[in-house]
Design an enzyme around this catalytic site. Structure first.
Site, PDB file in Angstrom:
ATOM      1  N   LYS A  43       1.932   1.900  -5.104  1.00  0.00           N
ATOM      2  CA  LYS A  43       2.524   1.272  -6.299  1.00  0.00           C
ATOM      3  C   LYS A  43       1.640   1.479  -7.524  1.00  0.00           C
ATOM      4  CE  LYS A  43       2.794  -2.842  -4.404  1.00  0.00           C
ATOM      5  NZ  LYS A  43       2.501  -2.536  -2.993  1.00  0.00           N
ATOM      6  N   GLY A  68      -4.217  -5.074  -4.662  1.00  0.00           N
ATOM      7  CA  GLY A  68      -5.314  -4.256  -5.157  1.00  0.00           C
ATOM      8  C   GLY A  68      -4.812  -2.869  -5.420  1.00  0.00           C
ATOM      9  N   HIS A  69      -4.958  -2.387  -6.633  1.00  0.00           N
ATOM     10  CA  HIS A  69      -4.684  -0.978  -6.823  1.00  0.00           C
ATOM     11  C   HIS A  69      -5.614  -0.353  -7.840  1.00  0.00           C
ATOM     12  CE1 HIS A  69      -1.399  -2.405  -9.663  1.00  0.00           C
ATOM     13  NE2 HIS A  69      -2.205  -1.716 -10.416  1.00  0.00           N
ATOM     14  N   GLN A 107       2.134  -6.379  -2.897  1.00  0.00           N
ATOM     15  CA  GLN A 107       2.461  -6.322  -1.462  1.00  0.00           C
ATOM     16  C   GLN A 107       3.767  -5.532  -1.258  1.00  0.00           C
ATOM     17  OE1 GLN A 107       1.547  -9.866  -2.560  1.00  0.00           O
ATOM     18  NE2 GLN A 107      -0.460  -8.991  -2.378  1.00  0.00           N
ATOM     19  N   ASP A 129       0.809  -1.229   0.000  1.00  0.00           N
ATOM     20  CA  ASP A 129       0.000   0.000   0.000  1.00  0.00           C
ATOM     21  C   ASP A 129       0.835   1.268   0.000  1.00  0.00           C
ATOM     22  OD1 ASP A 129      -2.280  -1.675   0.264  1.00  0.00           O
ATOM     23  OD2 ASP A 129      -1.848  -1.833   2.399  1.00  0.00           O
TER      24      ASP A 129
HETATM   25  P1  IMP Z   1      -2.446 -12.956   2.511  1.00  0.00           P
HETATM   26  O1  IMP Z   1      -1.562 -12.400   1.449  1.00  0.00           O
HETATM   27  O2  IMP Z   1      -3.901 -12.829   2.190  1.00  0.00           O
HETATM   28  O3  IMP Z   1      -2.056 -14.348   2.919  1.00  0.00           O
HETATM   29  O4  IMP Z   1      -2.232 -12.066   3.839  1.00  0.00           O
HETATM   30  C1  IMP Z   1      -1.006 -12.080   4.555  1.00  0.00           C
HETATM   31  C2  IMP Z   1      -0.654 -10.699   5.078  1.00  0.00           C
HETATM   32  O5  IMP Z   1      -0.321  -9.858   3.986  1.00  0.00           O
HETATM   33  C3  IMP Z   1      -1.782 -10.002   5.830  1.00  0.00           C
HETATM   34  O6  IMP Z   1      -1.228  -9.202   6.860  1.00  0.00           O
HETATM   35  C4  IMP Z   1      -2.399  -9.109   4.761  1.00  0.00           C
HETATM   36  O7  IMP Z   1      -3.064  -8.003   5.310  1.00  0.00           O
HETATM   37  C5  IMP Z   1      -1.143  -8.682   4.014  1.00  0.00           C
HETATM   38  N1  IMP Z   1      -1.400  -8.298   2.615  1.00  0.00           N
HETATM   39  C6  IMP Z   1      -1.687  -9.098   1.573  1.00  0.00           C
HETATM   40  N2  IMP Z   1      -1.837  -8.381   0.454  1.00  0.00           N
HETATM   41  C7  IMP Z   1      -1.627  -7.104   0.771  1.00  0.00           C
HETATM   42  C8  IMP Z   1      -1.612  -5.875   0.024  1.00  0.00           C
HETATM   43  O8  IMP Z   1      -1.801  -5.835  -1.195  1.00  0.00           O
HETATM   44  N3  IMP Z   1      -1.339  -4.746   0.741  1.00  0.00           N
HETATM   45  C9  IMP Z   1      -1.089  -4.768   2.071  1.00  0.00           C
HETATM   46  N4  IMP Z   1      -1.080  -5.876   2.791  1.00  0.00           N
HETATM   47  C10 IMP Z   1      -1.351  -7.038   2.169  1.00  0.00           C
END
Ligand code: IMP
Length: 439
Positions: free
Chosen positions: A16, A40-41, A223, A13
């Site tokens: 990007k 997500g963007h 991420q 976040d």
């Molecule tokens: P997962 O990717 O759904 O397994 O989540 C694992 C961790 O990564 C959690 O803390 C999510 O909130 C974080 N996370 C996953 N995708 C994003 C993103 O695009 N932005 C910020 N945090 C993310």
């Protein structure tokens, strides 16, 4: 030939989306290499904002080929929905290419993600519950289903049978969930084979050929560094390699072919989900009080810090140069894109964390032991702000107020990396280019 990896240098976040959208037009290929629809963007299309979760933002540029690399995990339902949404908005997805080696998120992966989080209770990771972790788990356990498995009905059946023979007992005996029959899975997933057939490609060969032909590639990270499975704040991480190295394994382009690494740094820090966050300014609901809570709330409201994918309120904190230096090292960042500088225009003074203190010891580098990170207190330097000055119209570094210039130079000094792009507001033209070149 030049190729750039664009990565998040914090916990995701960092903005990007805007930067990718800004520079993607300079590249022939825009490639996702890890993660899935947990990302997500928002991209601007005409007067509309479109949210992309899985498809690379190169889809928005007619001269760029969007590619989903082998390191990505794909939820077929999400893919089809996102393509339909784009087509309905007049954005063609016909150029989209998908690696045959990418893994497919199965219905049971989503069940397991939710159940595992529930079981962890207060220790939960705070995942997006999109099935990302369990899908990568099956990939590593060598029982995953890949895009290419959908090409042949017999192979698909065999793979699903093998996967279910191991997954069903986990669903039933560990979590008390319903199990799946092979027929149920085939019925749900097989219809997507036609869409994969249309877009499937030998992406590794294709990208290497493209580089040989003098084309350039943008690897679009999702991420961020601190969410990387190896280099992040484990176990509060995602299950893939978000760092720049992941671009090589997640696409099959060798590391010597990567020429630039653009690290996206927000001018402050946010994170969603659980885990350590030394410069966090806790919200009142998380036990924060006084000036600390007020500053956190201000960053959140002015910065609109709510997740695109989940809508969750993001935890907010001051800029942390310890993690910024760490990100510069583990990714080999050559350029920083500093985003959301305008959000700081609301503050009289700004704090920058230059080191941590834990049990009387000073840490100038990212601590090896996570318990140190948990108990670290930030050591701050205070810098004067530029409160009340609207910087959203500034088009050059020199136009920025002197204190904003000093803030940027201080970040450069602390990280040893130039801030080549500075974003001063959401729109594309509200960006200062200061020596950035994709070449
Ligand atoms: P997962 O990717 O759904 O397994 O989540 C694992 C961790 O990564 C959690 O803390 C999510 O909130 C974080 N996370 C996953 N995708 C994003 C993103 O695009 N932005 C910020 N945090 C993310």
């Amino acid at each position: 030939m030049p190729s750039t990896v664009l990565i998040g240098a914090q916990w995701g976040d960092e903005g990007k989306g805007k930067i990718t959208d800004l520079i993607a037009g300079e590249y022939d290929y825009v490639v996702r290499y890890q993660g899935g629809n947990n990302a997500g963007h928002t991209v601007i299309h005409g007067d509309k904002k479109l949210a992309l979760h899985l498809i690379p933002s190169g889809v928005m540029y007619e001269n760029a080929v969007p590619v989903i690399g082998n390191g990505v995990v794909i939820d077929p339902g999400v893919l089809v929905k996102e393509m339909a949404m784009l087509e309905a908005e007049g954005v063609s997805c016909s150029r989209l290419l998908i690696s045959c080696d990418a893994h497919i998120i199965m219905p049971y992966h989503k069940d397991l993600d939710g159940a595992s989080e529930k079981r962890l209770g207060k220790n939960q990771i705070g995942t997006t519950k999109r099935g990302i972790g369990p899908c990568y788990q099956d990939k590593m356990a060598r029982r995953g289903i890949r895009v290419q498995d959908l090409l042949d009905e017999k192979v698909f059946r065999m793979k699903v049978e093998a996967a279910l023979s191991q997954v069903n007992p986990i669903l039933e005996k560990v979590y008390g969930l319903h199990t799946y029959t092979v027929e149920e899975i085939i019925e749900e997933i097989a219809p997507y084979s036609s869409i994969f057939r249309q877009h499937m490609a030998e992406t590794t060969q294709l990208l290497n050929d493209a580089l040989r032909e003098g084309k350039n590639i943008l690897f679009e990270g999702a991420q961020g560094t601190l969410l990387d499975i190896d280099h992040g704040t484990y176990p509060f991480v995602t299950s893939s390699s978000c760092c720049a190295g992941g671009a090589a394994t997640g696409t099959g382009v060798g590391p010597t072919k990567i020429t630039k690494v653009l690290g996206i740094q927000k001018a402050y820090v946010t994170r969603v989900g659980s885990g350590p966050f030394p410069t966090e300014l806790r919200f009142p609901e998380d036990g924060g009080e006084g000036e600390e809570a007020a500053a956190g709330e201000l960053l959140c409201s002015v910065g609109h810090e709510y997740g695109v994918t989940t809508g969750r309120k993001r935890r907010c904190g001051w800029f942390d140069a310890v993690i910024a230096r760490y990100a510069a090292e583990v990714n080999g960042i050559t350029d920083i894109a500093l985003t959301k500088l305008d959000v700081l225009s609301e503050f009289d003074t700004l704090k920058v964390c230059v080191a941590y203190e834990c049990d009387g010891k000073r840490y100038d580098y990212f601590p090896m032991q996570q318990s140190v990170l948990y108990h670290s207190k930030p050591i701050y330097e205070e810098l004067p702000g530029w409160k009340g000055v609207d910087i959203t119209g500034c088009t050059s570094f020199e136009e920025l107020p002197e204190n904003a210039q000093r803030y940027i130079e201080y970040i450069e000094e602390l990280t040893g990396v130039p801030c080549s792009i500075i974003s001063v507001a959401p729109d594309r033209d509200q960006t200062i280019f200061r020596g950035w070149s994709s070449k």
